[in-house]
Scaffold this motif. Structure first.
Motif, PDB file in Angstrom:
ATOM      1  N   LEU A  45       0.864  -1.176   0.000  1.00 52.72           N
ATOM      2  CA  LEU A  45       0.000   0.000   0.000  1.00 52.72           C
ATOM      3  C   LEU A  45       0.904   1.230   0.000  1.00 52.72           C
ATOM      4  O   LEU A  45       1.662   1.439   0.948  1.00 52.72           O
ATOM      5  CB  LEU A  45      -0.896  -0.005   1.241  1.00 52.72           C
ATOM      6  CG  LEU A  45      -1.752   1.235   1.495  1.00 52.72           C
ATOM      7  CD1 LEU A  45      -2.742   1.451   0.354  1.00 52.72           C
ATOM      8  CD2 LEU A  45      -2.477   1.107   2.825  1.00 52.72           C
ATOM      9  N   ASP A  47       0.985   5.198   0.063  1.00 51.11           N
ATOM     10  CA  ASP A  47       0.227   6.417   0.335  1.00 51.11           C
ATOM     11  C   ASP A  47       1.102   7.604  -0.062  1.00 51.11           C
ATOM     12  O   ASP A  47       2.089   7.929   0.603  1.00 51.11           O
ATOM     13  CB  ASP A  47      -0.148   6.493   1.813  1.00 51.11           C
ATOM     14  CG  ASP A  47      -1.049   7.680   2.112  1.00 51.11           C
ATOM     15  OD1 ASP A  47      -1.050   8.662   1.337  1.00 51.11           O
ATOM     16  OD2 ASP A  47      -1.751   7.622   3.133  1.00 51.11           O
ATOM     17  N   ALA A  81      -1.698  -1.154  -4.038  1.00 51.63           N
ATOM     18  CA  ALA A  81      -2.653  -0.039  -4.045  1.00 51.63           C
ATOM     19  C   ALA A  81      -1.871   1.262  -3.899  1.00 51.63           C
ATOM     20  O   ALA A  81      -0.914   1.336  -3.122  1.00 51.63           O
ATOM     21  CB  ALA A  81      -3.658  -0.172  -2.907  1.00 51.63           C
ATOM     22  N   ILE A  83      -2.449   5.392  -3.218  1.00 49.53           N
ATOM     23  CA  ILE A  83      -3.363   6.451  -2.775  1.00 49.53           C
ATOM     24  C   ILE A  83      -2.736   7.790  -3.128  1.00 49.53           C
ATOM     25  O   ILE A  83      -1.618   8.090  -2.706  1.00 49.53           O
ATOM     26  CB  ILE A  83      -3.592   6.396  -1.247  1.00 49.53           C
ATOM     27  CG1 ILE A  83      -4.106   5.028  -0.822  1.00 49.53           C
ATOM     28  CG2 ILE A  83      -4.546   7.504  -0.818  1.00 49.53           C
ATOM     29  CD1 ILE A  83      -4.077   4.812   0.679  1.00 49.53           C
ATOM     30  N   TYR A 108      -6.420   4.805  -5.754  1.00 50.53           N
ATOM     31  CA  TYR A 108      -7.493   5.389  -4.948  1.00 50.53           C
ATOM     32  C   TYR A 108      -7.215   6.857  -4.654  1.00 50.53           C
ATOM     33  O   TYR A 108      -6.060   7.270  -4.516  1.00 50.53           O
ATOM     34  CB  TYR A 108      -7.611   4.656  -3.606  1.00 50.53           C
ATOM     35  CG  TYR A 108      -8.016   3.217  -3.721  1.00 50.53           C
ATOM     36  CD1 TYR A 108      -9.350   2.844  -3.600  1.00 50.53           C
ATOM     37  CD2 TYR A 108      -7.068   2.224  -3.936  1.00 50.53           C
ATOM     38  CE1 TYR A 108      -9.736   1.516  -3.696  1.00 50.53           C
ATOM     39  CE2 TYR A 108      -7.435   0.888  -4.029  1.00 50.53           C
ATOM     40  CZ  TYR A 108      -8.766   0.542  -3.911  1.00 50.53           C
ATOM     41  OH  TYR A 108      -9.133  -0.770  -4.012  1.00 50.53           O
ATOM     42  N   ALA A 116      -8.633   1.382   0.104  1.00 49.90           N
ATOM     43  CA  ALA A 116      -7.349   0.920  -0.433  1.00 49.90           C
ATOM     44  C   ALA A 116      -6.695  -0.063   0.528  1.00 49.90           C
ATOM     45  O   ALA A 116      -6.215  -1.125   0.112  1.00 49.90           O
ATOM     46  CB  ALA A 116      -6.427   2.116  -0.687  1.00 49.90           C
ATOM     47  N   TRP A 119      -8.561  -3.344   0.540  1.00 47.81           N
ATOM     48  CA  TRP A 119      -8.303  -4.084  -0.697  1.00 47.81           C
ATOM     49  C   TRP A 119      -6.940  -4.771  -0.630  1.00 47.81           C
ATOM     50  O   TRP A 119      -6.809  -5.956  -0.962  1.00 47.81           O
ATOM     51  CB  TRP A 119      -8.403  -3.165  -1.908  1.00 47.81           C
ATOM     52  CG  TRP A 119      -8.196  -3.880  -3.198  1.00 47.81           C
ATOM     53  CD1 TRP A 119      -9.107  -4.634  -3.864  1.00 47.81           C
ATOM     54  CD2 TRP A 119      -6.986  -3.931  -3.954  1.00 47.81           C
ATOM     55  NE1 TRP A 119      -8.535  -5.149  -5.002  1.00 47.81           N
ATOM     56  CE2 TRP A 119      -7.232  -4.740  -5.072  1.00 47.81           C
ATOM     57  CE3 TRP A 119      -5.718  -3.359  -3.796  1.00 47.81           C
ATOM     58  CZ2 TRP A 119      -6.267  -4.999  -6.035  1.00 47.81           C
ATOM     59  CZ3 TRP A 119      -4.757  -3.621  -4.755  1.00 47.81           C
ATOM     60  CH2 TRP A 119      -5.029  -4.416  -5.858  1.00 47.81           C
TER      61      TRP A 119
END
Length: 124
Positions: A45, A47, A81, A83, A108, A116, A119
């Motif tokens: 992930l 961000d 993912a 963001i 996202y 996110a 997921w």
């Protein structure tokens, strides 16, 4: 700055904020190398909502010099993912996803950060 946090036994969050330095990229590459050595599959992930500017040339050069290792790591990821509210980062992420067959990739907005995370963790 890049903060790396394990958010599940098989997933990490990369909080990228402020300006990224060569040392940040070096630490990220060291993480990727260690992950490749384990041989385990995982999820990531990213961000990028608080990213400021672009990395210095020395950081970009270091990343390019280690692209083989980074690609080995990326191909051990099942779900990625990203963001971001920045249109150019979202577009770049979508292009990157098209170039990574076999890796599930989702992008996202910041207001969907919880989605996110869910997921990436296989809960959404």
């Amino acid at each position: 700055m890049i903060d790396i946090e394990r958010i599940a036994p098989d997933a990490h969050q990369f909080l990228v904020y402020g300006e990224i330095s060569r040392d940040d990229i070096a630490a990220f590459i060291a993480f990727a190398k260690a992950q490749v050595e384990t041989g385990e599959r995982s999820h990531a992930l990213f961000d990028l909502t608080s990213l400021a500017g672009t990395p210095p040339l020395s950081a970009i050069t270091l990343e390019l010099a280690n692209m083989g290792t980074l690609m080995k790591w990326v191909y051990r990821l099942d779900r990625i993912a990203v963001i971001s509210d920045e249109a150019w980062l979202r577009a770049a992420s979508r292009i990157e996803s098209a170039l990574l067959p076999g890796v599930s990739y989702a992008v996202y907005d910041a207001d969907a950060a919880d989605k996110a995370r869910a997921w990436v963790l296989g809960k959404g």
